[in-house]
Scaffold this motif. Structure first.
Motif, PDB file in Angstrom:
ATOM      1  N   LEU A   8      44.086 -12.360  37.468  1.00  0.00           N
ATOM      2  CA  LEU A   8      44.890 -12.458  36.245  1.00  0.00           C
ATOM      3  C   LEU A   8      44.308 -13.400  35.204  1.00  0.00           C
ATOM      4  O   LEU A   8      44.357 -13.118  34.012  1.00  0.00           O
ATOM      5  CB  LEU A   8      46.323 -12.892  36.577  1.00  0.00           C
ATOM      6  N   GLU A   9      43.739 -14.519  35.648  1.00  0.00           N
ATOM      7  CA  GLU A   9      43.202 -15.482  34.690  1.00  0.00           C
ATOM      8  C   GLU A   9      41.987 -14.943  33.945  1.00  0.00           C
ATOM      9  O   GLU A   9      41.639 -15.440  32.883  1.00  0.00           O
ATOM     10  CB  GLU A   9      42.845 -16.789  35.401  1.00  0.00           C
ATOM     11  N   ASP A  10      41.330 -13.913  34.510  1.00  0.00           N
ATOM     12  CA  ASP A  10      40.131 -13.364  33.891  1.00  0.00           C
ATOM     13  C   ASP A  10      40.379 -12.078  33.108  1.00  0.00           C
ATOM     14  O   ASP A  10      39.500 -11.617  32.380  1.00  0.00           O
ATOM     15  CB  ASP A  10      39.069 -13.097  34.965  1.00  0.00           C
ATOM     16  N   VAL A  11      41.553 -11.486  33.266  1.00  0.00           N
ATOM     17  CA  VAL A  11      41.862 -10.231  32.570  1.00  0.00           C
ATOM     18  C   VAL A  11      41.872 -10.469  31.060  1.00  0.00           C
ATOM     19  O   VAL A  11      42.458 -11.435  30.573  1.00  0.00           O
ATOM     20  CB  VAL A  11      43.216  -9.656  33.040  1.00  0.00           C
ATOM     21  N   GLY A  12      41.184  -9.592  30.339  1.00  0.00           N
ATOM     22  CA  GLY A  12      41.142  -9.687  28.876  1.00  0.00           C
ATOM     23  C   GLY A  12      39.994 -10.516  28.346  1.00  0.00           C
ATOM     24  O   GLY A  12      39.689 -10.455  27.167  1.00  0.00           O
ATOM     25  N   LYS A  13      39.331 -11.296  29.202  1.00  0.00           N
ATOM     26  CA  LYS A  13      38.218 -12.134  28.752  1.00  0.00           C
ATOM     27  C   LYS A  13      36.881 -11.418  28.858  1.00  0.00           C
ATOM     28  O   LYS A  13      35.899 -11.844  28.289  1.00  0.00           O
ATOM     29  CB  LYS A  13      38.171 -13.424  29.574  1.00  0.00           C
ATOM     30  N   ASP A  14      36.850 -10.351  29.644  1.00  0.00           N
ATOM     31  CA  ASP A  14      35.622  -9.582  29.799  1.00  0.00           C
ATOM     32  C   ASP A  14      36.002  -8.117  30.002  1.00  0.00           C
ATOM     33  O   ASP A  14      37.171  -7.762  29.914  1.00  0.00           O
ATOM     34  CB  ASP A  14      34.774 -10.117  30.958  1.00  0.00           C
ATOM     35  N   THR A  15      35.013  -7.284  30.292  1.00  0.00           N
ATOM     36  CA  THR A  15      35.277  -5.848  30.416  1.00  0.00           C
ATOM     37  C   THR A  15      35.395  -5.371  31.858  1.00  0.00           C
ATOM     38  O   THR A  15      35.524  -4.183  32.101  1.00  0.00           O
ATOM     39  CB  THR A  15      34.147  -5.052  29.745  1.00  0.00           C
ATOM     40  N   TYR A  16      35.372  -6.290  32.828  1.00  0.00           N
ATOM     41  CA  TYR A  16      35.387  -5.824  34.212  1.00  0.00           C
ATOM     42  C   TYR A  16      36.444  -6.466  35.094  1.00  0.00           C
ATOM     43  O   TYR A  16      36.485  -6.188  36.291  1.00  0.00           O
ATOM     44  CB  TYR A  16      34.004  -5.953  34.862  1.00  0.00           C
ATOM     45  N   HIS A  17      37.299  -7.317  34.579  1.00  0.00           N
ATOM     46  CA  HIS A  17      38.424  -7.828  35.373  1.00  0.00           C
ATOM     47  C   HIS A  17      39.687  -7.096  34.944  1.00  0.00           C
ATOM     48  O   HIS A  17      40.051  -7.101  33.773  1.00  0.00           O
ATOM     49  CB  HIS A  17      38.596  -9.343  35.181  1.00  0.00           C
ATOM     50  N   HIS A  18      40.327  -6.458  35.904  1.00  0.00           N
ATOM     51  CA  HIS A  18      41.515  -5.663  35.644  1.00  0.00           C
ATOM     52  C   HIS A  18      42.570  -5.974  36.696  1.00  0.00           C
ATOM     53  O   HIS A  18      42.267  -6.411  37.792  1.00  0.00           O
ATOM     54  CB  HIS A  18      41.185  -4.160  35.711  1.00  0.00           C
ATOM     55  N   THR A  19      43.833  -5.739  36.370  1.00  0.00           N
ATOM     56  CA  THR A  19      44.873  -5.904  37.371  1.00  0.00           C
ATOM     57  C   THR A  19      45.105  -4.606  38.134  1.00  0.00           C
ATOM     58  O   THR A  19      45.467  -4.631  39.299  1.00  0.00           O
ATOM     59  CB  THR A  19      46.198  -6.359  36.734  1.00  0.00           C
ATOM     60  N   PHE A  20      44.898  -3.448  37.496  1.00  0.00           N
ATOM     61  CA  PHE A  20      45.027  -2.158  38.166  1.00  0.00           C
ATOM     62  C   PHE A  20      43.722  -1.395  37.988  1.00  0.00           C
ATOM     63  O   PHE A  20      43.250  -1.219  36.871  1.00  0.00           O
ATOM     64  CB  PHE A  20      46.187  -1.342  37.578  1.00  0.00           C
ATOM     65  N   PHE A  21      43.133  -0.994  39.092  1.00  0.00           N
ATOM     66  CA  PHE A  21      41.847  -0.304  39.045  1.00  0.00           C
ATOM     67  C   PHE A  21      41.687   0.504  40.323  1.00  0.00           C
ATOM     68  O   PHE A  21      42.512   0.428  41.229  1.00  0.00           O
ATOM     69  CB  PHE A  21      40.690  -1.302  38.900  1.00  0.00           C
ATOM     70  N   GLU A  22      40.625   1.284  40.403  1.00  0.00           N
ATOM     71  CA  GLU A  22      40.325   1.985  41.640  1.00  0.00           C
ATOM     72  C   GLU A  22      38.966   1.536  42.148  1.00  0.00           C
ATOM     73  O   GLU A  22      38.071   1.196  41.371  1.00  0.00           O
ATOM     74  CB  GLU A  22      40.358   3.492  41.450  1.00  0.00           C
ATOM     75  N   MET A  23      38.860   1.494  43.449  1.00  0.00           N
ATOM     76  CA  MET A  23      37.642   1.055  44.097  1.00  0.00           C
ATOM     77  C   MET A  23      37.068   2.227  44.881  1.00  0.00           C
ATOM     78  O   MET A  23      37.746   2.828  45.702  1.00  0.00           O
ATOM     79  CB  MET A  23      37.972  -0.098  45.047  1.00  0.00           C
ATOM     80  N   LEU A  24      35.815   2.591  44.593  1.00  0.00           N
ATOM     81  CA  LEU A  24      35.145   3.653  45.323  1.00  0.00           C
ATOM     82  C   LEU A  24      34.423   3.031  46.510  1.00  0.00           C
ATOM     83  O   LEU A  24      33.770   2.003  46.366  1.00  0.00           O
ATOM     84  CB  LEU A  24      34.138   4.363  44.416  1.00  0.00           C
ATOM     85  N   GLY A  25      34.538   3.668  47.672  1.00  0.00           N
ATOM     86  CA  GLY A  25      33.907   3.072  48.840  1.00  0.00           C
ATOM     87  C   GLY A  25      33.410   4.084  49.838  1.00  0.00           C
ATOM     88  O   GLY A  25      33.930   5.192  49.941  1.00  0.00           O
ATOM     89  N   THR A  26      32.369   3.684  50.557  1.00  0.00           N
ATOM     90  CA  THR A  26      31.890   4.442  51.707  1.00  0.00           C
ATOM     91  C   THR A  26      32.019   3.539  52.914  1.00  0.00           C
ATOM     92  O   THR A  26      31.822   2.324  52.821  1.00  0.00           O
ATOM     93  CB  THR A  26      30.423   4.876  51.538  1.00  0.00           C
ATOM     94  N   TRP A  27      32.354   4.136  54.048  1.00  0.00           N
ATOM     95  CA  TRP A  27      32.677   3.358  55.241  1.00  0.00           C
ATOM     96  C   TRP A  27      32.004   3.943  56.460  1.00  0.00           C
ATOM     97  O   TRP A  27      32.006   5.150  56.662  1.00  0.00           O
ATOM     98  CB  TRP A  27      34.196   3.355  55.450  1.00  0.00           C
ATOM     99  N   SER A  28      31.427   3.074  57.249  1.00  0.00           N
ATOM    100  CA  SER A  28      30.863   3.466  58.537  1.00  0.00           C
ATOM    101  C   SER A  28      31.599   2.679  59.604  1.00  0.00           C
ATOM    102  O   SER A  28      31.689   1.456  59.539  1.00  0.00           O
ATOM    103  CB  SER A  28      29.373   3.134  58.592  1.00  0.00           C
ATOM    104  N   PHE A  29      32.104   3.395  60.581  1.00  0.00           N
ATOM    105  CA  PHE A  29      32.796   2.759  61.695  1.00  0.00           C
ATOM    106  C   PHE A  29      31.926   2.921  62.937  1.00  0.00           C
ATOM    107  O   PHE A  29      32.137   3.804  63.756  1.00  0.00           O
ATOM    108  CB  PHE A  29      34.191   3.370  61.861  1.00  0.00           C
ATOM    109  N   GLY A  30      30.876   2.088  63.007  1.00  0.00           N
ATOM    110  CA  GLY A  30      29.950   2.118  64.125  1.00  0.00           C
ATOM    111  C   GLY A  30      28.948   3.251  64.069  1.00  0.00           C
ATOM    112  O   GLY A  30      28.324   3.585  65.077  1.00  0.00           O
TER     113      GLY A  30
END
Length: 197
Positions: free
Chosen positions: A132-154
């Motif tokens: 929250l303290e960084d939201v609005g000061k730059d272009t990459y801090h957001h309170t609502f966003f989506e995270m893309l991920g790949t996962w390996s479980f062993g």
């Protein structure tokens, strides 16, 4: 900007162990990061196409599902129903906590997963990952966003993760390889931590 956020997310969340190590030693990591330029004989032609968030997400998920045999796992709700430790889903890994903790029910759809790809909706509005303290000061801090991920479980580890991320960035998104830099942890003698290999 979506590509920049994708790169940061992909490098941090593609491997849970690496992510935990990153958080544990972040101050050391930042003071000991080495930049290296990958030697390539020819660069990929610059892609002048503008990408919207839907295209970035679709290409990411399609690449890992179709090309790398990952199971597409849907986003969990932003307000977790079965995790009293979280007010909101604040990271792409939240829905996989039972696997990481060795508590996954054999009847759960999580149980048979070896590889997964997801786009997790996240809210960071308090607690350890409070942006929250960084939201609005730059272009990459957001309170609502989506995270893309790949996962390996062993199933696979760093070598494949790095190779596939490079393929995604240079072949799917057509980012020029000669303009990308890779970083690695250079070690810390004071903490008896070796250089990342």
């Amino acid at each position: 900007m979506a590509i920049k956020n994708l790169i940061a997310s992909m490098l941090l969340i593609s491997n849970p162990t690496l992510c935990r190590s990153f958080r544990s030693f972040s101050s050391t990591l930042f003071s000991n990061v080495r930049s290296i330029k990958r030697p390539f004989s020819q660069s990929i032609a610059r892609n002048e196409r503008e990408w919207n968030a839907n295209e970035v997400r679709k290409e990411f998920i399609d690449f890992f599902h179709s090309e790398k045999s990952h199971t597409i796992y849907p986003s969990s709700p932003v307000v977790p129903h079965d995790d009293p430790t979280l007010l909101f889903s604040n990271a792409g890994m939240n829905q996989f906590k039972p696997i990481f903790l060795g508590q996954v029910d054999p009847k759960s759809p999580l149980f048979p997963l070896k590889r997964a790809v997801n786009s997790q909706k996240c809210i960071r509005a308090g607690g350890k990952h409070n942006d929250l303290e960084d939201v609005g000061k730059d272009t990459y801090h957001h309170t609502f966003f989506e995270m893309l991920g790949t996962w390996s479980f062993g199933d696979y580890f760093k070598e494949e993760s790095i190779e596939w991320a490079w393929q995604l960035l240079t072949q799917v998104y057509s980012l020029p390889a000669d303009r990308l830099y890779a970083t690695y942890f250079g070690g810390d003698e004071g903490m008896n931590l070796p250089e990342d290999a």
